[in-house]
Design an enzyme around this catalytic site. Structure first.
Site, mmCIF file in Angstrom:
data_model
loop_
_atom_site.group_PDB
_atom_site.id
_atom_site.type_symbol
_atom_site.label_atom_id
_atom_site.label_comp_id
_atom_site.label_asym_id
_atom_site.label_seq_id
_atom_site.Cartn_x
_atom_site.Cartn_y
_atom_site.Cartn_z
ATOM 1 N N GLU A 70 73.992 25.954 68.385
ATOM 2 C CA GLU A 70 75.447 26.127 68.362
ATOM 3 C C GLU A 70 76.155 25.067 69.199
ATOM 4 O O GLU A 70 77.202 24.562 68.823
ATOM 5 C CB GLU A 70 75.832 27.530 68.859
ATOM 6 C CG GLU A 70 75.458 28.642 67.891
ATOM 7 C CD GLU A 70 76.154 28.515 66.547
ATOM 8 O OE1 GLU A 70 77.192 27.845 66.461
ATOM 9 O OE2 GLU A 70 75.645 29.064 65.554
ATOM 10 N N CYS B 275 84.113 26.349 50.437
ATOM 11 C CA CYS B 275 85.548 26.351 50.754
ATOM 12 C C CYS B 275 85.841 25.181 51.692
ATOM 13 O O CYS B 275 86.266 25.359 52.826
ATOM 14 C CB CYS B 275 85.921 27.692 51.393
ATOM 15 S SG CYS B 275 87.685 27.962 51.467
ATOM 16 N N CYS C 47 86.331 26.560 44.142
ATOM 17 C CA CYS C 47 86.711 27.961 43.940
ATOM 18 C C CYS C 47 85.949 28.597 42.778
ATOM 19 O O CYS C 47 85.645 29.794 42.822
ATOM 20 C CB CYS C 47 88.209 28.068 43.696
ATOM 21 S SG CYS C 47 89.161 27.537 45.126
HETATM 22 FE FE1 SF4 Z 1 88.022 29.184 49.446
HETATM 23 FE FE2 SF4 Z 1 88.499 28.967 46.839
HETATM 24 FE FE3 SF4 Z 1 86.713 30.742 47.771
HETATM 25 FE FE4 SF4 Z 1 89.269 31.124 48.161
HETATM 26 S S1 SF4 Z 1 88.228 31.073 46.193
HETATM 27 S S2 SF4 Z 1 87.658 31.376 49.652
HETATM 28 S S3 SF4 Z 1 89.989 29.041 48.463
HETATM 29 S S4 SF4 Z 1 86.590 28.492 47.868
#
Ligand code: SF4
Length: 431
Positions: free
Chosen positions: A51, A207, A214
């Site tokens: 960490e 993300c 997404c």
């Molecule tokens: Fe992130 Fe897209 Fe998942 Fe939402 S859907 S948590 S913006 S990767």
């Protein structure tokens, strides 16, 4: 609006995230150790080292340093006995050098004051160990001890802000506290360590800051930012097909924060910074503008002599034991006074290196080589590099410390020795 109000939704979020983590997690050495080590103190130590190394540093860079570190100092006791010089040497190249020093000081504290017993909870870890903040304490406790406590780092902030459309400045203490509350509410009580690592893994691999994936995201159905983007796209495509006027409202039907309407929500984006469709989910998180690093110039001199076997040797001197790059070695350097012209600066540099040169050196011998830029956390440093080749007796200035002149410790090193010394990445660039 910004929190999870239904326990069933929290359950589903945990289940989806952990299933994805079990399938997709990266194979990392500290994860293997945390899973296989049966001794609690050794396990906590292994997680702790990872960490601290991972703070501000990419996983790919850390792996090799981590393996070497754990091979050399597999336990707290071994690290406590190491010399600071050895710690700095191994850390050289990882950046933010005080981390290694503090890790070792904390290990010494655990060994001398607690007979090698690591503090047993996140709260105690944070209270008792220097260099261990709330995040690191939570990570060690959840991963090594199974304590049910959330963690919030940069990756988790990004995921949470997107999932819950939190657009207020995430670096403000009030918003940070709400993010911690959210992380504590979400963490899986049966697998807290895995859940926390899964959140961080999601932020690091799916993300991501600029191009989040997404479509591959396991928590997409819980994500308000993604939902908003999809509704906008659907609206836009219907308009394109000419359906808007008759069968679709003027704007997409978005679920909004009720408190935002009255302008009192502390988690919504400020009214002055409305949703920007071109950014999509990357509207979140929002941060206060970063301070620009300040620009500094430093004159540095690579002093070279022929060693005993005719091999070139270079002079390195040790930096003070506190402050930036504490205790690391560097070529003799002088900050460039803002008011100094080049001639004055080279004279000052020549005066600075004269004692080590061991002979009167004329200004003409100092050769301007070029410039090297390096960004430290908050300083944009430019090294103006000079070289000085010494002739004469290679014995003239041996290694040591000149107490009378209060000069720092110094030594002559070959190129191979230089590479292995506790020198910063910037100095390697200079060479
Ligand atoms: Fe992130 Fe897209 Fe998942 Fe939402 S859907 S948590 S913006 S990767």
């Amino acid at each position: 609006y910004h929190l999870f109000s239904h326990p069933a939704e929290i359950e589903a979020f945990r289940k989806n995230l952990l299933a994805w983590y079990d399938k997709c997690k990266r194979d990392l050495p500290w994860r293997k150790l945390a899973a296989s080590e049966s001794d609690t103190n050794r396990r906590a130590y292994a997680v702790w080292v990872s960490e601290i190394m991972l703070q501000q540093t990419q996983v790919a860079t850390v792996i090799d340093f981590y393996n070497r570190w754990m091979q050399k100092w597999p336990t707290l006791q071994a690290l406590a006995k190491a010399s600071l010089e050895d710690v700095n040497e191994l850390w050289a190249g990882l950046g933010y050098y005080s981390r290694g020093k503090r890790l070792q000081e904390a290990a010494q504290k655990v060994v001398s004051e607690r007979a090698g017993q690591m503090p047993g909870t996140a709260e105690e870890l944070q209270k008792l160990l220097p260099g261990v903040g709330r995040y690191t304490a939570g990570a060690i406790a959840s991963i090594s001890y199974g304590q049910v406590t959330g963690v919030v780092d940069g990756n988790v902030i990004r995921v949470l802000c997107r999932v819950r459309c939190i657009g207020a400045d995430s670096s403000s203490p009030a918003v940070a506290n709400r993010l911690w509350d959210l992380a504590d509410a979400l963490v899986d009580p049966a697998r807290p360590g895995d859940f926390n690592q899964a959140m961080m893994e999601l932020g690091a691999t799916v993300c991501t800051p600029r191009a989040p994936l997404c479509m591959e995201c396991p928590v997409k159905h819980h994500c308000r930012a993604s939902c908003r983007v999809e509704k906008e796209l659907e609206f836009a495509s219907r308009r394109l097909l000419g359906q808007a006027a008759s069968s679709f409202p003027q704007a997409p039907d978005l679920e909004e924060c009720a408190a935002a309407v009255t302008g009192i929500c502390s988690l919504c984006p400020p009214a002055t910074e409305p949703w920007d469709s071109s950014l999509g989910v990357a509207n979140f998180p929002r941060r206060a503008a970063k301070k620009q690093p300040r620009a500094e110039r430093t004159a540095t001199c690579v002093l070279e002599r022929r060693g005993h076997r005719g091999e070139p040797e270079y002079l390195i001197v040790q930096r003070p034991s506190s402050g930036l790059l504490a205790g690391l070695w560097e070529f003799p350097s002088l900050p460039w006074g803002p008011e100094l012209k080049e001639k004055q600066q080279t004279e000052a540099l020549l005066g600075h290196v004269q004692a080590w040169a061991g002979e009167a050196v004329a200004r003409g011998c100092l050769r301007h080589v070029g410039e090297v830029g390096h960004i430290f956390s908050h300083i944009h440093q430019t090294y103006v590099v000079y070289s000085l080749l010494l002739g004469g007796d290679p014995e003239m200035a041996s290694d040591g410390r000149d107490e009378e002149l209060e000069r720092p410790a110094f030594r002559w090193v070959t190129q191979a020795e230089f590479q292995k010394s506790a020198v910063s990445t910037a100095m390697k660039k200079v060479l």
